[in-house]
Every structure is written in structure tokens, then in C-alpha cells.
Design an enzyme around this catalytic site. Structure first.
Site, mmCIF file in Angstrom:
data_model
loop_
_atom_site.group_PDB
_atom_site.id
_atom_site.type_symbol
_atom_site.label_atom_id
_atom_site.label_comp_id
_atom_site.label_asym_id
_atom_site.label_seq_id
_atom_site.Cartn_x
_atom_site.Cartn_y
_atom_site.Cartn_z
ATOM 1 N N CYS A 2 6.597 -78.960 57.208
ATOM 2 C CA CYS A 2 7.556 -78.727 58.284
ATOM 3 C C CYS A 2 7.535 -79.856 59.314
ATOM 4 O O CYS A 2 6.502 -80.481 59.541
ATOM 5 C CB CYS A 2 7.226 -77.434 58.998
ATOM 6 S SG CYS A 2 7.065 -76.039 57.902
ATOM 7 N N ARG A 27 8.581 -85.639 54.568
ATOM 8 C CA ARG A 27 7.434 -84.737 54.579
ATOM 9 C C ARG A 27 7.631 -83.555 53.629
ATOM 10 O O ARG A 27 6.694 -82.827 53.348
ATOM 11 C CB ARG A 27 7.211 -84.201 56.003
ATOM 12 C CG ARG A 27 6.821 -85.295 56.979
ATOM 13 C CD ARG A 27 6.828 -84.770 58.389
ATOM 14 N NE ARG A 27 5.776 -83.801 58.608
ATOM 15 C CZ ARG A 27 4.570 -84.076 59.078
ATOM 16 N NH1 ARG A 27 4.273 -85.310 59.377
ATOM 17 N NH2 ARG A 27 3.678 -83.129 59.261
ATOM 18 N N TRP A 72 9.308 -75.995 55.372
ATOM 19 C CA TRP A 72 8.765 -75.951 54.013
ATOM 20 C C TRP A 72 8.202 -74.551 53.874
ATOM 21 O O TRP A 72 7.238 -74.194 54.555
ATOM 22 C CB TRP A 72 7.675 -77.012 53.874
ATOM 23 C CG TRP A 72 7.194 -77.225 52.472
ATOM 24 C CD1 TRP A 72 7.798 -77.982 51.509
ATOM 25 C CD2 TRP A 72 5.985 -76.717 51.888
ATOM 26 N NE1 TRP A 72 7.050 -77.957 50.362
ATOM 27 C CE2 TRP A 72 5.933 -77.195 50.558
ATOM 28 C CE3 TRP A 72 4.954 -75.911 52.347
ATOM 29 C CZ2 TRP A 72 4.887 -76.889 49.699
ATOM 30 C CZ3 TRP A 72 3.910 -75.611 51.483
ATOM 31 C CH2 TRP A 72 3.882 -76.097 50.178
ATOM 32 N N ASN A 97 5.430 -75.225 63.349
ATOM 33 C CA ASN A 97 4.725 -75.726 62.156
ATOM 34 C C ASN A 97 3.375 -75.028 62.125
ATOM 35 O O ASN A 97 2.739 -74.888 63.166
ATOM 36 C CB ASN A 97 4.445 -77.226 62.261
ATOM 37 C CG ASN A 97 5.699 -78.059 62.146
ATOM 38 O OD1 ASN A 97 6.764 -77.536 61.886
ATOM 39 N ND2 ASN A 97 5.550 -79.362 62.349
ATOM 40 N N GLY A 98 2.907 -74.662 60.944
ATOM 41 C CA GLY A 98 1.583 -74.040 60.837
ATOM 42 C C GLY A 98 1.691 -72.639 60.282
ATOM 43 O O GLY A 98 2.725 -72.261 59.714
ATOM 44 N N GLU A 481 -5.923 -89.650 38.307
ATOM 45 C CA GLU A 481 -4.885 -90.023 39.265
ATOM 46 C C GLU A 481 -3.575 -90.361 38.537
ATOM 47 O O GLU A 481 -2.491 -89.986 38.998
ATOM 48 C CB GLU A 481 -5.392 -91.211 40.110
ATOM 49 C CG GLU A 481 -4.425 -91.797 41.107
ATOM 50 C CD GLU A 481 -3.895 -90.800 42.148
ATOM 51 O OE1 GLU A 481 -4.389 -89.673 42.240
ATOM 52 O OE2 GLU A 481 -2.933 -91.175 42.850
ATOM 53 N N LYS A 485 -0.051 -88.419 39.171
ATOM 54 C CA LYS A 485 1.206 -89.105 39.541
ATOM 55 C C LYS A 485 2.321 -88.711 38.586
ATOM 56 O O LYS A 485 3.431 -88.412 39.004
ATOM 57 C CB LYS A 485 1.045 -90.637 39.498
ATOM 58 C CG LYS A 485 0.239 -91.273 40.591
ATOM 59 C CD LYS A 485 0.887 -91.276 41.954
ATOM 60 C CE LYS A 485 0.497 -90.069 42.732
ATOM 61 N NZ LYS A 485 -0.671 -90.141 43.577
ATOM 62 N N GLU A 488 3.428 -85.000 39.114
ATOM 63 C CA GLU A 488 4.090 -84.775 40.407
ATOM 64 C C GLU A 488 5.549 -85.189 40.420
ATOM 65 O O GLU A 488 6.386 -84.492 40.967
ATOM 66 C CB GLU A 488 3.428 -85.660 41.475
ATOM 67 C CG GLU A 488 2.260 -85.095 42.168
ATOM 68 C CD GLU A 488 1.791 -86.071 43.233
ATOM 69 O OE1 GLU A 488 1.817 -85.692 44.398
ATOM 70 O OE2 GLU A 488 1.407 -87.208 42.896
ATOM 71 N N HIS A 504 -14.350 -82.496 22.126
ATOM 72 C CA HIS A 504 -14.853 -81.177 22.548
ATOM 73 C C HIS A 504 -13.706 -80.225 22.877
ATOM 74 O O HIS A 504 -13.928 -79.201 23.517
ATOM 75 C CB HIS A 504 -15.799 -81.327 23.741
ATOM 76 C CG HIS A 504 -16.992 -82.176 23.419
ATOM 77 N ND1 HIS A 504 -17.974 -81.772 22.549
ATOM 78 C CD2 HIS A 504 -17.317 -83.432 23.811
ATOM 79 C CE1 HIS A 504 -18.875 -82.734 22.429
ATOM 80 N NE2 HIS A 504 -18.497 -83.757 23.188
ATOM 81 N N LYS A 603 4.557 -83.754 52.025
ATOM 82 C CA LYS A 603 3.734 -84.945 52.255
ATOM 83 C C LYS A 603 2.411 -84.605 52.933
ATOM 84 O O LYS A 603 1.359 -84.955 52.437
ATOM 85 C CB LYS A 603 4.535 -85.961 53.077
ATOM 86 C CG LYS A 603 3.813 -87.279 53.303
ATOM 87 C CD LYS A 603 3.571 -88.017 52.007
ATOM 88 C CE LYS A 603 2.707 -89.242 52.159
ATOM 89 N NZ LYS A 603 2.157 -89.677 50.861
HETATM 90 C C1 F6R Z 1 -0.666 -86.789 45.571
HETATM 91 C C2 F6R Z 1 -0.834 -86.552 46.985
HETATM 92 C C3 F6R Z 1 -1.655 -85.386 47.408
HETATM 93 C C4 F6R Z 1 -2.509 -85.767 48.630
HETATM 94 C C5 F6R Z 1 -3.252 -84.542 49.163
HETATM 95 C C6 F6R Z 1 -4.166 -84.879 50.309
HETATM 96 O O1 F6R Z 1 0.142 -87.883 45.318
HETATM 97 O O2 F6R Z 1 -0.317 -87.263 47.799
HETATM 98 O O3 F6R Z 1 -2.459 -84.921 46.375
HETATM 99 O O4 F6R Z 1 -3.413 -86.759 48.256
HETATM 100 O O5 F6R Z 1 -2.316 -83.585 49.583
HETATM 101 O O6 F6R Z 1 -3.455 -85.447 51.364
HETATM 102 P P1 F6R Z 1 -4.175 -86.331 52.457
HETATM 103 O O7 F6R Z 1 -4.674 -87.561 51.783
HETATM 104 O O8 F6R Z 1 -3.122 -86.616 53.482
HETATM 105 O O9 F6R Z 1 -5.303 -85.511 53.000
#
Ligand code: F6R
Length: 608
Positions: A2, A27, A72, A97-98, A481, A485, A488, A504, A603
Site C-alpha cells: 500500500c 510497490r 494491496w 498502510n499496515g 535465486e 526470479k 515471480e 534423491h 515491493k
Molecule cells: C524477490 C523479492 C522478495 C524480497 C523480500 C524481502 O524478488 O524481491 O523476495 O527479497 O520480500 O524484501 P526486503 O529485501 O525489502 O526485505
């Protein structure tokens, strides 16, 4: 997640609110809304979907004061009736927000007191609570302060009242909020990027602060209700840094910014002849001298950075290291070790689970805390004794890229500093590492040259449903990772395994429709990895291998090779990350997904 924007000025603030919201789009959100005071009445516009739709719907809305929000969904589905602002008795409007944890009890009480609820959100209780105090003759400020005392949970809020066209009341606890200051115009926002077109001068509210913002200025009160002074700072964020420029998406731009982001993060170290603990803060030398282990807490991509660091810390610095997913650590019974250095790793510095894990660790007696973070004013940076700021610049794409590689750079520096302090680094080794770090941005640039090749390769993934990523040792977290990616942003189901685990279980999945992506550095585990790749090939799996020079893995039927440069030693995970980011990006392009704002994701994950 949000976003909040608010403004009080001598002009129509609707364009300011809409522009601010569009700058917070990155975000992640599913609905948006705004409210202004016009002729003594609240005028509200809300819409599901993008800010562009809200803009269209607000064409005739005007006001000199207003608050706006991108939502959100947490409590209640994405819908117009759940979108903020929420209004109590046509009189008090709130954006939030929250999460309010005790909203059910409050809702029951307020319903009994005659308040009607028109949404499924937790936020609506805030407006009604404020109204209940306001109706008893309190000022908007006192009514808000009284209401906040009854809330349990996390919030950043903006509040306006129909009969008060001169004031916005705002407050924060657990979610970021700042004031923007200009000549006789004042603003509120959850993120400075929302305010860049109107001001660069900002005041960051602290935990528990409440502020009264009017045309003539603002007053801040701390958590105890006392007047508080907070410094006005000039944000260094430039317009350019949040513009797309020549790129199609922020993610592509941010992948390309990695050489510069790494150079900026490593600047102070690379310009020096020696490594000093001071890069982590004034108290770092004393703290590092009394620790016997490291505990890394983080989520998602930042957690993967921690996993790489464990290999470095144990091998180079000889210090025990645990890495935990923050949302698990905060709720499990663990055995605390007060001599451990707790390292929280986060791009945003506002991730709710990571913040909660840090406070849990502190409650267990962990006093030595270090934040590795990309946002200087963030909660995590403020809450830790020590800090190292990554200097990746604003990361707008939801999928983290440059934040990850700069976190790795910072964690590598931590490894070297601890190794030196523990007598595990000779002067010659120190110079060698510094030399390699100085070359890292250039080496990263070279890897980016693989982009056209990867773009072609990505076409083969467009029709796939699943993918398997393999790595070993230091590069196993890079496989994790890469898989994160891909899933996502392309929505292809992807899993990562340490290559030795194939037989395994996951080998059962391998057939001609299963692409297997392997990170193949020219390191001590190469021969083992080659045997694992044979296991895949023997089952008809299609192999995509990111292989360092001199690995002698040859292109053949069912084996596609992406040629990486010379092996970069300990820094190799940073280089091997980049082609996997590019692969995910180009596969997402093939699939036509919303690369920068993938579905269901946000985000900064500021709620649990
Ligand atoms: C994946 C991604 C998320 C963040 C996670 C932690 O691409 O961006 O997995 O890494 O939400 O966010 P931060 O680093 O802001 O604590």
C-alpha cells in the site's frame, strides 16, 4: 505494498495526489482512491485496477486538501468498496498502510455503538474510532491520538475531516511515513519518490509519531504526546533514478545498473588500501571482537544473499553462521547466543517479518545487531547498532535484482573484515581480495553482454510449465535465486536443488519437457556437477548450462551452453546471478506478463 500520499496547499491538490500515487505503483496494489474536502464535504473517488483509471474518474474532482492511497489487499478482496480512503459518518476520512490486529474486537464494539461498516477491511475501524472521539468535541489531532491508543498492530495513516479543510493528521507505527515541506505547501507520503515532483525536503516521522500538517506548517508529537523536533532532510533521490530512460522495464534497467550499483556500494573500500571494521559503524571493531558466530535473518531474495554469505563466512572468516527465514525465526523457539552478531538483510528495510525477527532476537538478548540495507532512513537501519548501506539506488521492479548483488558485495566485505579481525587474512590475501573487488563492476558489465544470447534462448521457455535449477556449494543459493526470479515474473513453476540432491528425488521429474538450468562455475565441485548433468541428460532432460571458461562442457544435442567469463573465485555467485536475472526477464517478455508488477506481489512487504 500500500502507498499513501496527502497534500494541503493553496491550489487544487488532485494532480499532486494522482502523480504521487502513480509513482508508488511499483510497490504493488490492486485498487486506488482519493478524497478531498470540497465545500465542507468529503468528495471521494475510488477504483479497482490502475491509477490511470482513478485519474480518469477524478477528472472533475478538486480540493485544496486531500489524501490518497493505493491498496494491496490483506483484509477483504480487491474491490471498490474495500479501497481506501474509508469514511466514517460522511465526516472523517482515513488512508492506512499496515494491519490492525485487534480490528475484530473494535468492529464489534463500534457496531454496537451504531457505526455502520461498509467494507471488509481492518482500516474502517480507525475512521470510526477517530470519529467517536471527534464527536465528543476533541480536535482532530486529539481524537486521532486517542484512537491510536486503542489500536494494536502496525500503521501509517493520513486523516482529514469534512469540517476541517486546513489540516491533515498523520501518524506512524511499524509502517514508514514522511512529511514533504515546500513553501506554504505540505505533503505526506509513505515513500519519498511520491513527492519528488513537488519537493525534495522531507521529514521522516519516527516510530509512534503523530503530526498535524497545515498550510502554515506542521507540528510533530512523539509517542508520549510531547512536541518533538525532527530534522528536515534533503532527499538525494533524483528524478532520473526513478525514470525508465531507454529501457522497456525497470527490471531491465536495474539489471543493467548493477555494475554502477556495485561500484557505488564498494566505493569506500575500493578506494582504500586496507579493510577496516569502521565501514559497518563506529562501534563495529569493538562488537566484532566479542562475537563468536553470525545469525542472518531475512526474507526472499535477501535470504538467498544470506545463504551465499554462510559459505563465505564459514570458509574465509572461520566463523559459525546460521541463516534463517525471518518469518520462521520470529515464531520458533531457538537457542539464543548473545555472542552472535545478528545481521538483518533487506532491500527496503521495512519488511515486517524481518523487523519482527530483529525485535524477537533483541528480546532473546541479542545485542549485537547489523543492518545491511538499501534504504538509509528505514526502520531496520534505525533499529540496529551497526549498518552497511548498499548503494543500489531505488529499486522499482518488484523482482529484486541490483539490491541482491549489492547485498552480496556488502556481505563479502563483512566476511573479509571478520576474517581480518580473526587473523584469517594475510596482508597479501587482503590485497588480492581488494584487487578482485575493484574488478567486479567491470566483470559484471562483461556478463551483461550475454543479453542478446539469453534473449534468443528465452524463446525456448515460453511454452514450458516447469523448470529445474541446479547449483552446488556457493552457487546453490544462486540456483534458488534464479528459480525465484523465473517463477515471480514468468509464472513458470521453478524449483532449485543442490545438484547432488537430484538422485534423491527430483530426478523423477526430468523428461524432455523439463528444462534444467545449471550454474556451472569452474570450481572444486565442477567434476561432481558434470556427473549430475549426465544424470539429467541420460533421462532426456534439456540442459541449459551457464558455464565458466575452461569448464570443457560442450554444446551438444540437448545441451545449450551460455559461456561465462573466467571463474571469478569467491565473487563468482555475483556474476552468475546476472544471466539468471536476464533469463527470467526475457522469458517473462515472451509470456507477456507484467514484468515490473507481477500478479499478487508487492515491493515492500510491510505486513505479516
Ligand atoms: C524477490 C523479492 C522478495 C524480497 C523480500 C524481502 O524478488 O524481491 O523476495 O527479497 O520480500 O524484501 P526486503 O529485501 O525489502 O526485505
Amino acid at each position: 505494498m500500500c502507498g499513501i500520499v496527502g497534500a494541503v496547499a493553496q491550489r487544487n491538490v488532485v494532480p499532486v495526489l494522482l502523480e504521487g500515487l502513480s509513482r508508488l505503483e511499483y510497490r504493488g496494489y490492486d485498487s486506488a482512491g482519493l478524497v478531498v474536502v470540497r465545500d465542507g464535504k468529503l468528495e471521494r473517488v475510488r477504483s479497482i485496477g490502475r491509477v490511470a483509471e482513478l485519474t480518469e474518474k477524478s477528472k472533475n474532482t478538486r480540493g485544496l486538501i486531500g489524501i490518497a492511497h493505493t491498496r494491496w489487499a490483506t483484509h477483504g478482496a480487491p474491490s471498490e468498496r474495500n479501497a481506501h480512503p474509508h469514511i466514517s459518518k460522511n465526516h472523517i476520512a482515513v488512508v492506512h498502510n499496515g494491519i490492525i490486529e485487534n480490528y475484530e474486537a473494535l468492529r464489534t464494539r463500534l457496531t454496537a455503538a451504531g457505526y455502520e461498516f461498509t467494507s471488509d477491511t481492518d482500516t474502517e475501524v480507525i475512521g470510526h474510532l477517530i470519529h467517536s472521539h471527534y464527536a465528543r468535541g476533541n480536535s482532530l489531532l486529539s481524537a486521532t491520538q486517542a484512537a491510536l491508543k486503542e489500536l494494536v498492530g502496525a500503521y501509517a495513516i493520513g486523516v482529514i475531516a469534512a469540517d476541517n479543510p486546513d489540516q491533515i493528521i498523520c501518524a506512524r507505527r511499524g509502517s514508514p511515513l514522511l512529511l514533504g515541506v515546500s513553501d506554504s505547501e505540505y505533503f505526506i507520503a509513505s515513500d519519498v519518490s511520491a513527492l519528488l515532483p513537488v519537493t525534495r525536503r522531507v521529514v521522516y516521522l519516527e516510530e509512534g509519531d503523530v503530526a498535524e500538517v497545515g498550510r502554515g506548517g506542521y507540528r510533530i508529537f512523539d509517542a508520549t504526546g510531547k512536541r518533538a523536533e525532527r530534522a528536515v532532510q534533503t532527499s538525494e533521490l533524483s528524478e532520473e533514478s526513478v525514470q525508465l530512460g531507454e529501457y522497456k522495464h525497470y527490471m531491465q534497467k536495474e539489471i543493467h545498473e548493477q555494475p554502477q550499483a556495485l561500484a557505488d556500494t564498494l566505493e569506500s573500500v575500493c578506494n582504500s588500501q586496507t579493510l577496516v571494521p569502521g565501514i559497518f559503524g563506529a562501534e563495529a571493531a569493538a562488537t566484532f571482537a566479542c562475537i563468536d558466530s553470525v545469525l542472518i535473518l531475512a526474507c526472499g531474495t535477501s535470504y538467498h544473499a544470506g545463504l551465499v554469505a554462510r559459505y563465505w563466512l564459514e570458509e574465509i572468516a572461520g566463523i559459525r553462521c546460521n541463516v534463517e527465514v525471518a518469518s520462521e525465526y520470529r515464531y520458533r523457539t531457538s537457542v539464543p547466543n548473545p555472542k552472535s552478531l545478528v545481521v538483518v538483510v533487506s532491500q527496503s528495510g521495512e519488511t515486517a517479518d524481518t523487523q519482527a525477527a530483529l525485535s524477537h532476537a533483541k528480546k532473546l538478548g541479542h545485542d549485537h545487531t547489523l543492518a545491511i540495507c538499501n534504504v538509509p532512513e528505514s526502520a531496520l537501519v534505525r533499529l540496529c547498532k551497526l549498518r552497511m548501506l548498499t548503494r543500489a539506488g531505488p529499486e522499482i521492479g518488484v523482482a529484486s535484482t541490483k539490491a541482491f548483488t549489492t547485498q552480496l558485495a556488502a556481505l563479502f566485505l563483512l566476511t573479509l573484515v571478520l576474517a581480518k579481525q580473526r587473523g584469517r587474512l594475510t596482508a597479501q590475501q587482503e590485497q588480492q581480495h581488494l584487487h578482485e573487488l575493484r574488478h567486479l563492476p567491470g566483470a559484471t558489465q562483461k556478463v551483461l553482454e550475454l543479453e542478446p544470447h539469453i534473449a534468443r534462448l528465452a524463446k525456448q521457455f515460453a511454452g514450458k510449465q516447469h523448470a529445474l535449477f541446479l547449483g552446488r556449494g556457493l552457487h546453490y543459493p544462486i540456483a534458488l535465486e534464479g528459480a525465484l526470479k523465473l517463477k515471480e515474473i514468468s509464472y513458470i513453476h521453478a524449483e532449485a536443488y543442490p545438484a547432488g540432491e537430484l538422485k534423491h528425488g527430483p530426478l523423477a521429474l526430468v523428461d524432455k519437457d523439463m528444462p534444467v538450468i545449471s550454474v556451472a562455475p569452474n570450481d572444486a565441485l565442477l567434476e561432481k556437477l558434470k556427473s549430475n548433468l549426465q544424470e539429467v541428460r541420460a533421462r532426456g532432460g534439456e540442459l541449459y548450462v551457464f558455464a565458466d571458461a575452461n569448464t570443457h562442457i560442450r554444446e551438444a544435442d540437448g545441451i545449450h551452453i551460455m559461456q561465462m567469463p573466467e571463474h571469478a573465485g569467491y565473487l563468482s555467485p555475483i556474476l552468475h546471478t546476472i544471466p539468471l536475472q536476464l533469463l527470467a526477464y526475457y522469458v517473462a517478455l515472451q509470456k507477456g506478463t507484467d514484468v515490473d508488477k507481477p500478479r499478487n506481489l508487492a515491493k515492500s512487504v510491510t505486513v505479516e
